[in-house]
Design a protein around this motif. Structure first.
Motif, PDB file in Angstrom:
ATOM      1  N   ASN A 117      19.393  35.582  61.910  1.00 50.04           N
ATOM      2  CA  ASN A 117      19.960  34.827  60.793  1.00 50.04           C
ATOM      3  C   ASN A 117      20.205  33.352  61.088  1.00 50.04           C
ATOM      4  O   ASN A 117      20.907  32.682  60.329  1.00 50.04           O
ATOM      5  CB  ASN A 117      21.264  35.485  60.329  1.00 50.04           C
ATOM      6  N   VAL A 118      19.625  32.833  62.156  1.00 51.46           N
ATOM      7  CA  VAL A 118      19.769  31.418  62.481  1.00 51.46           C
ATOM      8  C   VAL A 118      18.591  30.661  61.867  1.00 51.46           C
ATOM      9  O   VAL A 118      17.436  31.037  62.042  1.00 51.46           O
ATOM     10  CB  VAL A 118      19.812  31.194  64.014  1.00 51.46           C
ATOM     11  N   ILE A 119      18.916  29.606  61.135  1.00 52.67           N
ATOM     12  CA  ILE A 119      17.890  28.819  60.444  1.00 52.67           C
ATOM     13  C   ILE A 119      18.036  27.364  60.862  1.00 52.67           C
ATOM     14  O   ILE A 119      19.145  26.813  60.855  1.00 52.67           O
ATOM     15  CB  ILE A 119      18.066  28.913  58.912  1.00 52.67           C
ATOM     16  N   SER A 120      16.941  26.733  61.181  1.00 49.59           N
ATOM     17  CA  SER A 120      16.944  25.301  61.473  1.00 49.59           C
ATOM     18  C   SER A 120      17.326  24.539  60.200  1.00 49.59           C
ATOM     19  O   SER A 120      16.879  24.876  59.095  1.00 49.59           O
ATOM     20  CB  SER A 120      15.545  24.889  61.941  1.00 49.59           C
ATOM     21  N   ALA A 121      18.145  23.506  60.353  1.00 47.93           N
ATOM     22  CA  ALA A 121      18.554  22.700  59.206  1.00 47.93           C
ATOM     23  C   ALA A 121      17.354  22.087  58.504  1.00 47.93           C
ATOM     24  O   ALA A 121      17.263  22.097  57.274  1.00 47.93           O
ATOM     25  CB  ALA A 121      19.518  21.607  59.665  1.00 47.93           C
ATOM     26  N   VAL A 122      16.429  21.573  59.274  1.00 47.45           N
ATOM     27  CA  VAL A 122      15.237  20.948  58.695  1.00 47.45           C
ATOM     28  C   VAL A 122      14.414  21.998  57.946  1.00 47.45           C
ATOM     29  O   VAL A 122      13.927  21.740  56.837  1.00 47.45           O
ATOM     30  CB  VAL A 122      14.403  20.239  59.787  1.00 47.45           C
ATOM     31  N   ASP A 123      14.280  23.191  58.523  1.00 53.13           N
ATOM     32  CA  ASP A 123      13.541  24.261  57.841  1.00 53.13           C
ATOM     33  C   ASP A 123      14.226  24.667  56.538  1.00 53.13           C
ATOM     34  O   ASP A 123      13.564  24.899  55.529  1.00 53.13           O
ATOM     35  CB  ASP A 123      13.392  25.492  58.742  1.00 53.13           C
ATOM     36  N   LEU A 124      15.559  24.750  56.564  1.00 53.77           N
ATOM     37  CA  LEU A 124      16.300  25.112  55.357  1.00 53.77           C
ATOM     38  C   LEU A 124      16.055  24.094  54.255  1.00 53.77           C
ATOM     39  O   LEU A 124      15.709  24.455  53.127  1.00 53.77           O
ATOM     40  CB  LEU A 124      17.799  25.215  55.654  1.00 53.77           C
ATOM     41  N   LEU A 125      16.208  22.820  54.572  1.00 52.92           N
ATOM     42  CA  LEU A 125      16.033  21.786  53.562  1.00 52.92           C
ATOM     43  C   LEU A 125      14.588  21.701  53.085  1.00 52.92           C
ATOM     44  O   LEU A 125      14.328  21.437  51.904  1.00 52.92           O
ATOM     45  CB  LEU A 125      16.522  20.440  54.088  1.00 52.92           C
ATOM     46  N   ASP A 126      13.637  21.971  53.986  1.00 53.15           N
ATOM     47  CA  ASP A 126      12.229  21.992  53.599  1.00 53.15           C
ATOM     48  C   ASP A 126      11.968  23.120  52.605  1.00 53.15           C
ATOM     49  O   ASP A 126      11.289  22.923  51.593  1.00 53.15           O
ATOM     50  CB  ASP A 126      11.340  22.147  54.836  1.00 53.15           C
TER      51      ASP A 126
ATOM     52  N   PHE B 160      14.600  29.354  47.757  1.00 56.54           N
ATOM     53  CA  PHE B 160      16.047  29.301  47.896  1.00 56.54           C
ATOM     54  C   PHE B 160      16.577  30.552  48.582  1.00 56.54           C
ATOM     55  O   PHE B 160      16.566  31.635  47.987  1.00 56.54           O
ATOM     56  CB  PHE B 160      16.695  29.138  46.520  1.00 56.54           C
ATOM     57  N   PRO B 161      17.051  30.419  49.826  1.00 52.39           N
ATOM     58  CA  PRO B 161      17.652  31.569  50.502  1.00 52.39           C
ATOM     59  C   PRO B 161      18.883  32.045  49.720  1.00 52.39           C
ATOM     60  O   PRO B 161      19.556  31.247  49.062  1.00 52.39           O
ATOM     61  CB  PRO B 161      18.077  31.017  51.869  1.00 52.39           C
ATOM     62  N   ASP B 162      19.151  33.317  49.788  1.00 47.88           N
ATOM     63  CA  ASP B 162      20.322  33.878  49.108  1.00 47.88           C
ATOM     64  C   ASP B 162      21.458  33.993  50.115  1.00 47.88           C
ATOM     65  O   ASP B 162      21.443  34.857  50.983  1.00 47.88           O
ATOM     66  CB  ASP B 162      19.981  35.242  48.520  1.00 47.88           C
ATOM     67  N   PHE B 163      22.431  33.110  50.015  1.00 54.73           N
ATOM     68  CA  PHE B 163      23.593  33.133  50.901  1.00 54.73           C
ATOM     69  C   PHE B 163      24.802  33.776  50.229  1.00 54.73           C
ATOM     70  O   PHE B 163      25.925  33.647  50.706  1.00 54.73           O
ATOM     71  CB  PHE B 163      23.956  31.710  51.344  1.00 54.73           C
ATOM     72  N   THR B 164      24.578  34.472  49.126  1.00 59.53           N
ATOM     73  CA  THR B 164      25.676  35.068  48.364  1.00 59.53           C
ATOM     74  C   THR B 164      26.582  35.904  49.260  1.00 59.53           C
ATOM     75  O   THR B 164      26.129  36.835  49.922  1.00 59.53           O
ATOM     76  CB  THR B 164      25.133  35.934  47.217  1.00 59.53           C
ATOM     77  N   GLY B 165      27.857  35.524  49.290  1.00 54.73           N
ATOM     78  CA  GLY B 165      28.853  36.254  50.054  1.00 54.73           C
ATOM     79  C   GLY B 165      28.800  36.059  51.553  1.00 54.73           C
ATOM     80  O   GLY B 165      29.613  36.627  52.281  1.00 54.73           O
ATOM     81  N   GLU B 166      27.900  35.250  52.046  1.00 57.04           N
ATOM     82  CA  GLU B 166      27.731  35.042  53.488  1.00 57.04           C
ATOM     83  C   GLU B 166      28.667  33.951  54.007  1.00 57.04           C
ATOM     84  O   GLU B 166      29.079  33.057  53.271  1.00 57.04           O
ATOM     85  CB  GLU B 166      26.291  34.638  53.813  1.00 57.04           C
ATOM     86  N   ASN B 167      28.989  34.037  55.290  1.00 53.16           N
ATOM     87  CA  ASN B 167      29.686  32.968  55.996  1.00 53.16           C
ATOM     88  C   ASN B 167      28.624  32.144  56.701  1.00 53.16           C
ATOM     89  O   ASN B 167      27.867  32.676  57.514  1.00 53.16           O
ATOM     90  CB  ASN B 167      30.681  33.528  57.011  1.00 53.16           C
ATOM     91  N   VAL B 168      28.549  30.864  56.386  1.00 57.84           N
ATOM     92  CA  VAL B 168      27.524  29.980  56.937  1.00 57.84           C
ATOM     93  C   VAL B 168      28.188  28.963  57.852  1.00 57.84           C
ATOM     94  O   VAL B 168      29.201  28.358  57.488  1.00 57.84           O
ATOM     95  CB  VAL B 168      26.751  29.266  55.803  1.00 57.84           C
ATOM     96  N   VAL B 169      27.616  28.792  59.044  1.00 56.59           N
ATOM     97  CA  VAL B 169      28.125  27.811  59.998  1.00 56.59           C
ATOM     98  C   VAL B 169      27.031  26.782  60.243  1.00 56.59           C
ATOM     99  O   VAL B 169      25.889  27.145  60.551  1.00 56.59           O
ATOM    100  CB  VAL B 169      28.531  28.487  61.335  1.00 56.59           C
ATOM    101  N   ILE B 170      27.387  25.529  60.101  1.00 56.34           N
ATOM    102  CA  ILE B 170      26.460  24.425  60.336  1.00 56.34           C
ATOM    103  C   ILE B 170      26.894  23.740  61.622  1.00 56.34           C
ATOM    104  O   ILE B 170      28.055  23.357  61.767  1.00 56.34           O
ATOM    105  CB  ILE B 170      26.515  23.389  59.193  1.00 56.34           C
ATOM    106  N   LEU B 171      25.953  23.566  62.554  1.00 61.33           N
ATOM    107  CA  LEU B 171      26.242  22.855  63.803  1.00 61.33           C
ATOM    108  C   LEU B 171      25.736  21.425  63.681  1.00 61.33           C
ATOM    109  O   LEU B 171      24.547  21.207  63.467  1.00 61.33           O
ATOM    110  CB  LEU B 171      25.553  23.539  64.985  1.00 61.33           C
TER     111      LEU B 171
ATOM    112  N   CYS C  58      23.043  20.401  54.394  1.00 62.45           N
ATOM    113  CA  CYS C  58      22.968  21.856  54.563  1.00 62.45           C
ATOM    114  C   CYS C  58      24.258  22.533  54.116  1.00 62.45           C
ATOM    115  O   CYS C  58      24.212  23.598  53.485  1.00 62.45           O
ATOM    116  CB  CYS C  58      22.656  22.216  56.009  1.00 62.45           C
ATOM    117  N   ALA C  59      25.386  21.928  54.416  1.00 62.58           N
ATOM    118  CA  ALA C  59      26.671  22.514  54.020  1.00 62.58           C
ATOM    119  C   ALA C  59      26.778  22.571  52.499  1.00 62.58           C
ATOM    120  O   ALA C  59      27.147  23.606  51.931  1.00 62.58           O
ATOM    121  CB  ALA C  59      27.818  21.701  54.613  1.00 62.58           C
ATOM    122  N   ARG C  60      26.440  21.490  51.842  1.00 60.91           N
ATOM    123  CA  ARG C  60      26.509  21.477  50.376  1.00 60.91           C
ATOM    124  C   ARG C  60      25.496  22.441  49.780  1.00 60.91           C
ATOM    125  O   ARG C  60      25.783  23.139  48.800  1.00 60.91           O
ATOM    126  CB  ARG C  60      26.303  20.059  49.853  1.00 60.91           C
TER     127      ARG C  60
END
Length: 81
Positions: free
Chosen positions: A10-19, A26-37, A46-48
């Motif tokens: 479940n680890v995603i690169s920030a650049v990959d996510l934004l790409d 659009f990944p489904d983060f419904t109900g998930e806890n997301v941590v941005i490093l 990424c946080a927004r």
């Protein structure tokens, strides 16, 4: 980054996510806890994005003080809001 678990499922690169978002995937983060490093503009984006994608909780982890973040102050304020 060279840290344990960076290649976990479940680890995603920030650049990959934004790409993906930029290509209407659009990944489904419904109900998930997301941590941005990180504390740069990409981390704030990424946080927004995680919030918009339904994350229950979004946390930004940065190694220094908020004042030391390289992100633009307006980006940090938007991420906090």
């Amino acid at each position: 980054m060279g840290i344990e678990g960076e290649d976990a499922k479940n680890v995603i690169s920030a650049v990959d996510l934004l790409d993906k978002i930029g290509h209407d995937e659009f990944p489904d983060f419904t109900g998930e806890n997301v941590v941005i490093l990180g504390g740069g503009n990409v981390a704030m984006d990424c946080a927004r994005s995680a919030v918009r994608l339904g994350a229950a909780r979004t946390t930004i982890v940065y190694r220094r003080r908020q004042e030391d973040m390289p992100a633009l102050p307006a980006e940090v304020e938007s991420a906090i809001a």
